[in-house]
Design an enzyme around this catalytic site. Structure first.
Site, short mmCIF file in Angstrom:
data_model
loop_
_atom_site.label_atom_id
_atom_site.label_comp_id
_atom_site.label_asym_id
_atom_site.label_seq_id
_atom_site.Cartn_x
_atom_site.Cartn_y
_atom_site.Cartn_z
N ASP A 138 0.83 -1.21 0.00
CA ASP A 138 0.00 0.00 0.00
C ASP A 138 0.87 1.26 0.00
O ASP A 138 1.95 1.28 0.59
CB ASP A 138 -0.90 -0.03 1.25
CG ASP A 138 -2.10 0.88 1.09
OD1 ASP A 138 -2.27 1.49 0.02
OD2 ASP A 138 -2.87 1.00 2.07
N ASN A 193 -10.52 -2.64 -6.66
CA ASN A 193 -9.69 -1.71 -7.46
C ASN A 193 -10.26 -1.39 -8.84
O ASN A 193 -9.86 -0.41 -9.47
CB ASN A 193 -8.26 -2.26 -7.61
CG ASN A 193 -7.44 -2.19 -6.34
OD1 ASN A 193 -6.50 -2.96 -6.14
ND2 ASN A 193 -7.78 -1.28 -5.43
N LEU A 202 -7.09 -5.36 7.06
CA LEU A 202 -6.83 -6.50 6.18
C LEU A 202 -7.42 -6.31 4.78
O LEU A 202 -6.98 -6.96 3.82
CB LEU A 202 -7.42 -7.76 6.85
CG LEU A 202 -6.83 -9.12 6.54
CD1 LEU A 202 -5.32 -9.12 6.51
CD2 LEU A 202 -7.35 -10.15 7.53
N SER A 203 -8.42 -5.44 4.65
CA SER A 203 -8.98 -5.09 3.34
C SER A 203 -9.29 -6.30 2.45
O SER A 203 -8.88 -6.35 1.29
CB SER A 203 -8.02 -4.15 2.58
OG SER A 203 -7.84 -2.96 3.30
C1 FPP Z 1 -1.91 0.22 -3.36
O1 FPP Z 1 -1.42 1.54 -3.34
C2 FPP Z 1 -1.35 -0.51 -4.48
C3 FPP Z 1 -2.09 -1.08 -5.48
C4 FPP Z 1 -3.55 -1.02 -5.54
C5 FPP Z 1 -1.44 -1.75 -6.60
C6 FPP Z 1 -0.24 -2.59 -6.25
C7 FPP Z 1 0.53 -2.77 -7.46
C8 FPP Z 1 1.85 -2.78 -7.53
C9 FPP Z 1 2.76 -2.71 -6.37
C10 FPP Z 1 2.44 -2.86 -8.88
C11 FPP Z 1 3.19 -4.09 -9.17
C12 FPP Z 1 2.44 -5.33 -9.17
C13 FPP Z 1 1.97 -5.99 -10.26
C14 FPP Z 1 1.86 -7.46 -10.24
C15 FPP Z 1 1.53 -5.31 -11.46
P1 FPP Z 1 -2.46 2.71 -3.53
O2 FPP Z 1 -2.55 3.02 -4.97
O3 FPP Z 1 -3.76 2.36 -2.89
O4 FPP Z 1 -1.74 3.85 -2.76
P2 FPP Z 1 -2.44 5.04 -1.94
O5 FPP Z 1 -3.25 4.42 -0.86
O6 FPP Z 1 -1.28 5.83 -1.43
O7 FPP Z 1 -3.27 5.81 -2.93
#
Ligand code: FPP
Length: 237
Positions: free
Chosen positions: A16, A64, A191-192
């Site tokens: 995250d 997502n 845990l989401s």
């Molecule tokens: C959460 O951060 C992250 C995600 C929803 C995506 C996770 C993806 C990767 C780490 C990319 C690599 C993995 C693959 C397999 C493509 P957020 O966007 O919710 O962050 P924020 O809460 O700060 O907005």
């Protein structure tokens, strides 16, 4: 660092903070996810070198899909790029990749990429990397319950035969041991909808570090914290 007593066999990570990392750097959210992928690359190497046998990462939740279309598209593109860039190296290193989640909603291009990385790394023995993609723990449990209910309805199974092992075996994670350690970055402590059944006896480690900054030093801190935990599984030592 002090001598480590025990390395978790299975680490699961809620990666995250990509968006907040990007904002702080004056970059787009997509660039944050790209940086997140680089952090994942490092983490796979570091976990394997530390002796971890299973690493599960929450890369895309069913929720997502509700993000802006441009961000969803960028994440899907990142899955394809990641497969292209990483498959050969992972296969060489003996890292087997498995996907958990519902693939039906992905485009044919993404589905083909996922099939490719799974089949080209299938013989890996060093570590198993499990990518949770379009994953929801509640949906996983619903699918498992339906599956068992159909077997009861057809007479293949008696309701009283259903036990914890049978439910575990009906989940996407059937062949994977439960996580010993669950890490969540970015300061969020929830845990989401991730591995809710499997996390029954997991240890939790929360850190304020944003996922793109989660480097070897941060993994070592999590391993060190885990080594200090006293896992009693409800028993008295
Ligand atoms: C959460 O951060 C992250 C995600 C929803 C995506 C996770 C993806 C990767 C780490 C990319 C690599 C993995 C693959 C397999 C493509 P957020 O966007 O919710 O962050 P924020 O809460 O700060 O907005």
């Amino acid at each position: 660092m002090s001598q480590r007593k025990e390395i978790p066999q299975h680490i699961a990570i809620i990666m995250d903070g990509n968006g907040r990392w990007a904002k702080r750097q004056g970059k787009s959210r997509s660039e944050g996810h790209f940086a997140g992928m680089n952090a994942l690359h490092e983490c796979v190497q570091n976990a394997a070198n530390s002796g971890v046998k299973y690493l599960t990462v929450y890369a895309f939740s069913t929720e997502n899909w509700g993000r802006p279309q441009a961000e969803v598209d960028a994440l899907m593109e990142l899955v394809c790029t990641g497969v292209e860039l990483e498959t050969e190296e992972l296969a060489k290193q003996g890292v087997r990749v498995l996907i958990i989640g519902d693939r039906s909603r992905f485009s044919d291009k993404v589905k083909a990429a996922l099939n490719r990385i799974e089949s080209n790394t299938a013989h890996g023995q060093t570590m198993t990397l499990i990518l949770a993609l379009n994953y929801s723990s509640r949906s996983e449990i619903v699918v498992a319950v339906r599956d068992l209910a159909e077997k009861v309805a057809s007479g293949e199974l008696k309701a009283e035969q259903i036990d914890e092992q049978m439910i575990s075996s009906a989940l996407y994670t059937a062949q994977i041991p439960d996580p010993d350690l669950i890490i969540r970055t970015s300061g969020e402590c929830r845990l989401s909808n991730f591995l809710m059944w499997q996390a029954s006896y997991s240890e939790f480690y929360f850190t304020d570090v944003l996922w793109p900054d989660f480097n070897k030093e941060e993994l070592d801190k999590a391993l060190e914290a885990y080594a200090q935990r006293d896992r009693r599984y409800g028993l008295v030592k």
